[in-house]
Design a protein around this motif. Structure first.
Motif, PDB file in Angstrom:
ATOM      1  N   VAL A  55      -4.566  -6.970   8.212  1.00 51.53           N
ATOM      2  CA  VAL A  55      -5.356  -7.656   7.174  1.00 51.53           C
ATOM      3  C   VAL A  55      -4.470  -8.202   6.042  1.00 51.53           C
ATOM      4  O   VAL A  55      -4.965  -8.661   5.025  1.00 51.53           O
ATOM      5  N   GLY A  56      -3.153  -8.138   6.236  1.00 53.83           N
ATOM      6  CA  GLY A  56      -2.295  -8.922   5.340  1.00 53.83           C
ATOM      7  C   GLY A  56      -1.427  -8.195   4.337  1.00 53.83           C
ATOM      8  O   GLY A  56      -0.848  -8.827   3.451  1.00 53.83           O
ATOM      9  N   ILE A  57      -1.282  -6.842   4.442  1.00 52.50           N
ATOM     10  CA  ILE A  57      -0.359  -6.231   3.480  1.00 52.50           C
ATOM     11  C   ILE A  57       1.084  -6.584   3.835  1.00 52.50           C
ATOM     12  O   ILE A  57       1.399  -6.874   4.988  1.00 52.50           O
ATOM     13  N   LYS A  58       1.957  -6.579   2.828  1.00 50.15           N
ATOM     14  CA  LYS A  58       3.335  -7.052   3.016  1.00 50.15           C
ATOM     15  C   LYS A  58       4.366  -5.922   3.068  1.00 50.15           C
ATOM     16  O   LYS A  58       5.552  -6.173   3.321  1.00 50.15           O
ATOM     17  N   ALA A  59       3.961  -4.688   2.779  1.00 42.68           N
ATOM     18  CA  ALA A  59       4.849  -3.524   2.903  1.00 42.68           C
ATOM     19  C   ALA A  59       3.992  -2.274   2.785  1.00 42.68           C
ATOM     20  O   ALA A  59       2.903  -2.308   2.203  1.00 42.68           O
ATOM     21  N   LEU A  60       4.509  -1.170   3.357  1.00 44.00           N
ATOM     22  CA  LEU A  60       3.772   0.089   3.329  1.00 44.00           C
ATOM     23  C   LEU A  60       4.728   1.221   2.958  1.00 44.00           C
ATOM     24  O   LEU A  60       5.795   1.362   3.556  1.00 44.00           O
ATOM     25  N   THR A  61       4.326   2.005   1.954  1.00 39.40           N
ATOM     26  CA  THR A  61       5.078   3.211   1.603  1.00 39.40           C
ATOM     27  C   THR A  61       4.286   4.420   2.074  1.00 39.40           C
ATOM     28  O   THR A  61       3.089   4.524   1.799  1.00 39.40           O
ATOM     29  N   ILE A  62       4.976   5.325   2.782  1.00 40.58           N
ATOM     30  CA  ILE A  62       4.292   6.500   3.330  1.00 40.58           C
ATOM     31  C   ILE A  62       4.922   7.766   2.767  1.00 40.58           C
ATOM     32  O   ILE A  62       6.137   7.977   2.883  1.00 40.58           O
ATOM     33  N   HIS A  63       4.080   8.577   2.128  1.00 40.03           N
ATOM     34  CA  HIS A  63       4.521   9.890   1.655  1.00 40.03           C
ATOM     35  C   HIS A  63       4.375  10.863   2.831  1.00 40.03           C
ATOM     36  O   HIS A  63       3.297  10.956   3.421  1.00 40.03           O
ATOM     37  N   VAL A  83       0.849  -1.196   0.000  1.00 41.19           N
ATOM     38  CA  VAL A  83       0.000   0.000   0.000  1.00 41.19           C
ATOM     39  C   VAL A  83       0.880   1.240   0.000  1.00 41.19           C
ATOM     40  O   VAL A  83       1.943   1.265   0.620  1.00 41.19           O
ATOM     41  N   LYS A  84       0.412   2.277  -0.711  1.00 41.96           N
ATOM     42  CA  LYS A  84       1.051   3.598  -0.637  1.00 41.96           C
ATOM     43  C   LYS A  84       0.029   4.586  -0.110  1.00 41.96           C
ATOM     44  O   LYS A  84      -1.102   4.634  -0.591  1.00 41.96           O
ATOM     45  N   THR A  85       0.423   5.357   0.892  1.00 44.40           N
ATOM     46  CA  THR A  85      -0.524   6.305   1.475  1.00 44.40           C
ATOM     47  C   THR A  85       0.207   7.558   1.947  1.00 44.40           C
ATOM     48  O   THR A  85       1.404   7.731   1.702  1.00 44.40           O
ATOM     49  N   ARG A  86      -0.532   8.436   2.633  1.00 41.53           N
ATOM     50  CA  ARG A  86       0.024   9.688   3.176  1.00 41.53           C
ATOM     51  C   ARG A  86      -0.148   9.715   4.691  1.00 41.53           C
ATOM     52  O   ARG A  86      -0.717   8.794   5.263  1.00 41.53           O
ATOM     53  N   LEU A  87       0.290  10.806   5.307  1.00 40.65           N
ATOM     54  CA  LEU A  87       0.230  10.901   6.772  1.00 40.65           C
ATOM     55  C   LEU A  87      -1.201  10.987   7.288  1.00 40.65           C
ATOM     56  O   LEU A  87      -1.492  10.610   8.419  1.00 40.65           O
TER      57      LEU A  87
END
Length: 330
Positions: free
Chosen positions: A164-172, A141-145
């Protein structure tokens, strides 16, 4: 230690190319891969477009073997449509699926997709779960603050999406309200990385535009890797420059005019192969000024490049640029 997403090994500190609308297409991804991007994503694809079989959305599913590992990024506001779009996109054979919960632009966020889901975390969690269940691939997933300064809720988002099972998170490191203005704030990203509950890789995104900044922020914020967007446009060398600086503490020489022309030519060639001569040449026009940014007295050449109508004409202008500046800079 290597960073893993599912069974994808990304090496010790991966540099990711951000999914950028009208930029991160296969021709652009090709030159970034050549210059050291460790993982890339498609431009974001509308779930509605995929379900309706819209030609533009379909074309964005094109991926090539040399790009791996590559993720397909989708966005949408309807949970069932996102599930369906995930099934369609998985058939295109990417290495992972990515969900966009970060796009701030009106046409996306105001239709209840992208960053607008930061206003409804329960729906975001339900949507993410539906996508995870709809594919055998790892989901990121990619999201913001958050939506704005009063609702920086990404700490909660990270925990619940991991559950719920995501394997990595990118945060802007910006809110939706900030769009791309102001300075990215990575302090919340660091807090999430330090949260003992978080086991998945956390990637930071926003304002990485030099090797020094990448090295400083790597130390300061402790992320698992970085995603680079705008700094790579017309400057795919950013990936190799950062890696070289990490390894040696030294700066790589800036690309010569001949190297800039070579990358620009490769990008153009791939653009024509993928989109055909007419569209390929037309869509390349937005990249020329970036490839030759900072070069003195370039305006006349730029005007000629953006009006050139065929490959031979563009190649002729590039040859003239090479000749003129190679002599001047020698």
């Amino acid at each position: 230690m290597s960073v893993q997403i599912g069974n994808i090994d990304l090496g010790e500190f991966p540099l990711l190319l951000a999914p950028m609308e009208d930029v991160s297409d296969p021709p652009f991804r090709y030159v970034c891969k050549q210059n050291g991007a460790d993982m890339m994503y498609t431009e974001f694809i509308s779930s509605e477009g995929l379900i309706r079989d819209a030609a533009k959305s379909r074309q964005k599913l094109d991926i090539f073997e040399y790009e791996r590992p590559i993720g397909i990024q989708i966005f949408g506001s309807d949970i069932d449509h996102m599930r369906e779009a995930t099934e369609i996109a998985s058939l295109a054979g990417p290495d992972l699926m990515d969900i966009n919960y970060g796009c701030p632009v009106k046409q996306v966020a105001c239709r209840g997709a992208g960053a607008s889901l930061l206003q409804d975390i329960d729906k975001m969690v339900a949507m993410t779960k539906a996508v995870v269940n709809a594919t055998h691939l790892p989901v990121t997933v990619k999201t913001r603050l958050g939506w704005d300064d009063n609702t920086k809720n990404v700490y909660e988002v990270a925990e619940r999406l991991q559950d719920v099972g995501i394997k990595a998170l990118t945060i802007h490191g910006r809110t939706r309200a900030q769009m791309y203005k102001g300075v990215a704030d990575w302090s919340l990203i660091r807090d999430i990385k330090k949260n003992p509950r978080i086991k998945i890789p956390i990637f930071g995104n926003g304002d990485i535009d030099s090797p020094e900044k990448a090295a400083d922020w790597r130390m300061e914020f402790g992320v698992d890797g970085m995603m680079i967007g705008r700094a790579a446009i017309g400057y795919p060398w950013i990936f190799r420059e950062i890696k070289h600086f990490f390894n040696t503490g030294q700066h790589l020489d800036k690309p010569t005019i001949t190297e800039r022309i070579a990358a620009c030519s490769t990008h153009l060639q791939k653009s024509i192969e993928w989109k055909g001569p007419k569209t390929g040449i037309f869509e390349m026009r937005r990249h020329y000024s970036n490839y030759f940014k900072g070069i003195d007295h370039f305006k006349e050449f730029r005007m000629r490049l953006v009006t050139a109508g065929n490959l031979e004409e563009v190649q002729q202008i590039l040859a003239e640029i090479d000749e003129k500046y190679a002599i001047e800079m020698a």
